[in-house]
Design an enzyme around this catalytic site. Structure first.
Site, PDB file in Angstrom:
ATOM      1  N   GLU A 239       0.777  -1.135  -0.049  1.00 15.31           N
ATOM      2  CA  GLU A 239      -0.088  -0.022   0.085  1.00 15.31           C
ATOM      3  C   GLU A 239       0.682   1.215  -0.029  1.00 15.31           C
ATOM      4  O   GLU A 239       0.548   2.058  -0.657  1.00 15.31           O
ATOM      5  CB  GLU A 239      -1.012  -0.076   1.118  1.00 15.31           C
ATOM      6  CG  GLU A 239      -1.886   1.050   1.335  1.00 15.31           C
ATOM      7  CD  GLU A 239      -2.782   1.222  -0.095  1.00 15.31           C
ATOM      8  OE1 GLU A 239      -2.663   2.125  -0.820  1.00 15.31           O
ATOM      9  OE2 GLU A 239      -3.567   0.307  -0.095  1.00 15.31           O
TER      10      GLU A 239
ATOM     11  N   ASP B 203       0.873   4.054  -3.023  1.00 15.05           N
ATOM     12  CA  ASP B 203       0.719   5.522  -2.866  1.00 15.05           C
ATOM     13  C   ASP B 203       1.675   6.277  -2.947  1.00 15.05           C
ATOM     14  O   ASP B 203       1.663   7.510  -3.754  1.00 15.05           O
ATOM     15  CB  ASP B 203       0.121   5.583  -1.315  1.00 15.05           C
ATOM     16  CG  ASP B 203      -0.916   4.912  -1.044  1.00 15.05           C
ATOM     17  OD1 ASP B 203      -1.605   4.408  -1.998  1.00 15.05           O
ATOM     18  OD2 ASP B 203      -1.456   4.841   0.175  1.00 15.05           O
TER      19      ASP B 203
ATOM     20  N   SER C  13      -7.546   2.068  -3.772  1.00 17.78           N
ATOM     21  CA  SER C  13      -6.250   2.716  -3.111  1.00 17.78           C
ATOM     22  C   SER C  13      -5.429   2.999  -4.263  1.00 17.78           C
ATOM     23  O   SER C  13      -4.254   3.697  -3.813  1.00 17.78           O
ATOM     24  CB  SER C  13      -5.760   1.609  -2.174  1.00 17.78           C
ATOM     25  OG  SER C  13      -5.571   0.464  -2.598  1.00 17.78           O
TER      26      SER C  13
END
EC number: 3.4.14.10
Length: 567
Positions: A283, A287, A482
């Site tokens: 993650e 990002d 995400s």
């Protein structure tokens, strides 16, 4: 006074105290996955955080809507810390009530927020149970490193009602793994391309790169020039971002940018971000790489938050933003949990914190969730739930869903979207949502499972399927909302760069501006968010002309959004 008389008076006092408790929060049982291990030890010390009532939160919300609405007299005249504190700080009456209660019960307090609306108290379990009509119990979960103490019921002494909004931890049982991460397969027909053919993820052999997003949404590659325009990525649950991986990613996918680009590492709550091979989390890498890959040379920050309690992490993030003398102009977060796991009072208070942050001129973006209409319950069993996800459902954040393919883009079935079970609909979206509601047939199976008068989300969408990222020595594909949120955040940061260069204020709270400019979006009219594990024909929302709770307003076209921002 005789000893018997003293005992009688003490008994009366205890009875009065017990009788003056007012039920504040209650749940019948702990959510699935949590197992009771019996009462917490009487001498075990708890640190309880009290969210004190603000003196004029309604006034701040009214002010925020005014200054973020195009055409208003004070448009984008964002507030200072002191101006926000005037709204958020507790009243003297609230402070006196709480301090008198604490003093009378021998409690030592410490203030946790710059506005004074969060206060901590350390006390033994026995005293917490007595003062708040609670029964703190130890609970385990397979994803927790150690047990947590929670209570299924909490009451407030009558003298604190109206002055204390929430106590945490109490009845909140959030998922220890709040990171959003689906695993999904699609087989859509090939479309004519308006970007390189290998970007069309309706073909399972294809993948998204920064170049794909730039081609699809006309995002410029020109480097940013303004240094007071930081973009912040939040990292929870020991998700770490690696500078070496970012630089390897840019070398392969943005070779036009400096190969030595890095980011400012920030930490709260004991968070760490070690820089050694293979320490990065999927993650965090996703990002930071896509914010950097889209927001060309915008200053990047990565906030790593320690601990495993998601509400505390969110609360402390809002406190960090409130405390920062020069906050970032954009924040992106790819975590969330269903509203009911938090409880009503806690999500309202945390949402207030995001509202206060946006009033400073910060654009706050959240991924909408990867369980479709079912919240985080996309398991093939709990289908057709129509569950809201928080913080995506907070009306003061901008929520981003996912698409794939192009000509036309299609809303992905895992996209979290629907209606909050807690927050009423904000004025900026009522007209758009009303038009969507007209498309729902009278025999829609979901009728009665959602409140059409509440906050609806997502607000917009972007590609979210099979994004290539660098993780250690490998390049692989990642999917989910995400992926969409940090990519949109990069676009917003680039627009802020142009605004600052023109001597204009940054975008700040986005939603009224976005809903006022629907023509800046590519309308997405195909998609059904039943989730991945649930059958495609189960009840869920469908994409429609205009705003819908699958794709929001659609996907942004950068030049149109920039022109609207500069107008």
């Amino acid at each position: 006074m005789s000893f018997h008389r003293l005992l009688t008076l003490l008994s009366i006092a205890v009875a009065v105290s017990a009788g003056s408790l007012v039920l504040h929060e209650h749940r019948t049982k702990a959510p699935s996955g949590f197992t009771s291990k019996g009462p917490a030890g009487d001498s075990h010390m708890l640190t309880l955080r009290f969210g004190l009532a603000s003196n004029n939160m309604a006034g701040l919300e009214e002010k925020l809507l005014s200054i973020s609405t195009p055409g208003s007299p004070g448009f984008r005249q964002w507030l200072s810390q002191d101006e926000i504190k005037a709204f958020v700080a507790p009243s003297s009456e609230t402070l006196n009530a709480f301090n008198n209660f604490a003093s009378a019960n021998g409690l030592q307090t410490s203030v946790d927020s710059p506005y004074g609306d969060w206060v901590s108290v350390k006390l033994p379990v026995s005293k917490a149970n007595q003062l708040f009509g609670a029964s703190y119990t130890n609970f385990t979960h397979s994803d927790l490193p150690s047990p947590i103490s929670r209570t299924l019921s909490l009451s407030l002494p009558s003298e604190l009602t109206g002055h204390v909004d929430v106590i945490h931890p109490s009845t909140a049982f959030t998922n220890p793994k709040a990171r959003l991460a689906p695993s999904i397969n699609f087989d859509f027909p090939k479309r004519d391309a308006t970007a390189p053919a290998d970007c069309d993820t309706s073909n399972p052999q294809n993948a998204i790169t920064p170049a794909c997003l730039q081609a699809l949404y006309n995002i410029p590659t020109t480097p940013a020039t303004q240094q007071n325009n930081a973009l912040l990525v939040t990292g929870y649950e020991n998700q770490w971002a690696e500078t070496a991986d970012l630089q390897a990613f840019l070398k392969q996918f943005r070779p036009d940018l400096p190969s030595n680009q890095t980011f400012l590492r920030l930490a709260i709550d004991g968070g760490t971000n070690p820089q050694f091979p293979n320490a990065g989390g999927i993650e965090a890498e996703l990002d930071i790489e896509y914010t950097a890959g889209i927001a060309s040379e915008v200053p990047l920050q990565f906030l790593t938050v320690g601990g495993f309690d998601f509400p505390t992490a969110l609360l402390d993030t809002t406190t960090f933003l409130a405390s920062s003398p020069q906050p970032p102009t954009v924040v992106t977060t790819s975590y969330g949990d269903v509203e009911s796991d938090f409880g009503t009072s806690l999500i309202k208070k945390i949402c207030d914190g995001y509202g206060a942050a946006t009033a400073r001129g910060i654009s706050i973006l959240f991924a909408s969730g990867d369980g479709g209409v079912n919240g985080n319950h996309d398991d093939g069993v709990n289908c057709e739930l129509f569950v809201g996800v928080f913080p995506a459902s907070c009306p003061w954040v901008t929520t981003v869903g996912s698409t794939l393919g192009f000509n036309p883009e299609v809303a992905v079935n895992f996209t979290g979207g629907g209606f909050s079970g807690v927050f009423p609909a904000p004025s900026y979206q009522t007209a758009a949502v009303a038009e969507f509601l007209k498309t729902i047939p009278a025999d829609f199976p979901g009728n009665g499972k959602f409140n059409p008068e509440n906050r609806a989300y997502p607000d917009l969408s972007l590609q979210g399927w099979n994004f290539l990222i660098q993780l250690g020595a490998q390049v692989g594909g990642v999917s989910g909302t995400s992926a969409s949120s940090p990519s949109v955040a990069g676009m917003i940061a680039l627009i802020n760069d142009r605004l600052l260069a023109a001597g204009k204020p940054v975008l700040g709270f986005l939603n009224p501006f976005l809903y006022a400019n629907p023509s800046a979006f590519n309308d997405i009219t195909i998609g059904h968010n039943s989730g991945d594990a649930c059958r495609a024909d189960t009840a869920a929302f469908d994409a429609a002309v205009g705003w819908d709770p699958v794709s929001g307003l659609g996907t942004p076209n950068f030049p149109d959004l920039l022109a609207a921002a500069l107008a």
